[in-house]
Enzyme design. Sequence first.
Site, PDB file in Angstrom:
ATOM      1  N   CYS A 180       0.830  -1.203   0.000  1.00 55.14           N
ATOM      2  CA  CYS A 180       0.000   0.000   0.000  1.00 55.14           C
ATOM      3  C   CYS A 180       0.869   1.259   0.000  1.00 55.14           C
ATOM      4  CB  CYS A 180      -0.967  -0.045   1.175  1.00 55.14           C
ATOM      5  SG  CYS A 180      -2.314   1.170   1.052  1.00 55.14           S
ATOM      6  N   HIS A 232      -3.517  -5.217   0.246  1.00 54.94           N
ATOM      7  CA  HIS A 232      -3.033  -5.667   1.560  1.00 54.94           C
ATOM      8  C   HIS A 232      -3.080  -7.199   1.626  1.00 54.94           C
ATOM      9  CE1 HIS A 232      -2.796  -1.804   3.798  1.00 54.94           C
ATOM     10  NE2 HIS A 232      -3.674  -1.416   2.883  1.00 54.94           N
ATOM     11  N   GLU A 252      -1.604  -9.180   3.465  1.00 60.29           N
ATOM     12  CA  GLU A 252      -1.516  -9.712   4.829  1.00 60.29           C
ATOM     13  C   GLU A 252      -2.876 -10.142   5.357  1.00 60.29           C
ATOM     14  OE1 GLU A 252      -1.789  -5.139   5.495  1.00 60.29           O
ATOM     15  OE2 GLU A 252      -1.049  -6.553   3.993  1.00 60.29           O
TER      16      GLU A 252
END
Length: 554
Positions: free
Chosen positions: A380, A518, A520
């Site tokens: 990001c 993102h 994650e």
Amino acid sequence: MTPLIFVTGGVVSSLGKGIAAASLASILEARGLKVTMMKLDPYINVDPGTMSPFQHGEVYVTDDGAETDLDLGHYERFVHTRLSRKNSVTTGRIYENVIRKERRGDYLGATVQVIPHITDEIRRCIDEATEGFDVALVEIGGTVGDIESLPFLEAIRQVRTERGPEKALFMHLTLVPFIAAAGELKTKPTQHSVKELRSIGIQPDVLLCRSEQAIPDSERRKISLFTNVSERAVISVPDVEVLYRVPMGLHAQGLDEIVVNQLKLTDKAGPADLSEWESVLDAALHPLDEVTIAVVGKYVDHQDAYKSVGEALKHGGLRQRTRVNLKWLEAQELEESGLAGLEGVDGILVPGGFGDRGFEGKVLTSQYAREHSVPYFGICYGMQAAVVDFARHVAGLEGANSTENDRQSPNPVIGLITEWRTASGDVEKRDEKSDLGGTMRLGLQEQRLKPGTLAHELYGKDVVAERHRHRYEFNNRYRTQLEDAGLVIAGKSMDDTLVEVVELPRDKHPWFLACQAHPEFLSTPRGGHPLFIGFIRAAREKKAGGKLLKEARA
């Protein structure tokens, strides 16, 4: 009606209700049950999207674009169910819903009150989020005794009263502190916490007792006696060196059996298959390699702001039996004091963020990784910092920046879409103002990867989907210029209008990749994530001098 397990907390906050609830959910799922989870938060914000990470920690994003509490991240890492905005409800959202109904006249002129209107709306939200599952765990945020939690506690008391113990189970997490000076565990805080619950009509069925060490049977009997909870339902939850040991510890004490029996789920639940968790635990406890990753961010003094990033890095290591040591570095300090903190690390990750504080430190970090051949992973804002670095120092675009930080930049390589894309093709004024809430690109979105790139190799497919949470984008007006300078655009949105992934050619850098999404949020301990697995492998290769000394796959 879906059987419900309500999880409350007492004595102090931050005891790990979310981890405990997720661990129980993972055991029930391992017994073949279809499980979901839900978080009820007592704060008045409609969602945590605009809350400071220093106060709240990470904002977790679901597939449907909901900005939720970080506990939903724990839930999705422990169970396979994909959650949505229905699974995260705040006091603010409850009141917003009720007020909207009142304005429409849904209450037919009645005086709107906490009981029954607020509690009814809470119950409606619970039913909506849990319908169609074998069992659901509902965590109530905060601590028993807080005035903010009372409407939620009253709502779950009503559920238990109406449905009975076979459809609603109360599980209470408390602290049993160890007083070093006296050399004793103290049960009194737990007794008082249960007393507080009972004063509002809730009698726990199960107690999870958090402590620094395992609680002896004698203390468990004492707790049982004073709280009216069966001794076998007083569960010891001591500190553990590896988070993923918790499900095994709860299962060993029979917590899932207590739940299955009380909620009459024996016909649906088989024996628990925890082999996947055993493999994860074995990889965590017996690594064959280790690396050090620098995480350069804005909120490193409050690491909950990057909870999913830290966990995803560890997951990438688990898949290779590699211990990942995290070195947290404040981006602003790198600006002011130099980049010495980056020396000697095996990889560098720059996570998401907002605002100009520390941004130049992130740009310098990208430059350091690029020029010193250190594996770099930008997420990001970390991608935007990498683009600014490349534009300034490789493409020669003087003053290149993001309009988030410099609205007068002569080369705004990052900006709001409205700043560089309009129906007429003209650039709109860059002093345009917009609200912080509800204006971001949020949720799961597909992107197409370019064959032959590192990203395509890691994912092993042409189209992938990742969750997003950002407002600013790569400025398409600079695509050709930056590509001509050597930047590889490895991923784009399905309509080809937005840049999703950039990287450096592998003949120029061993591993340099940055993405706007993102990833994650989709990493789990049992599966990892392709980008994090590849990043940790690159860090291992750097540490080994370009060639792995040993293969260490889980």
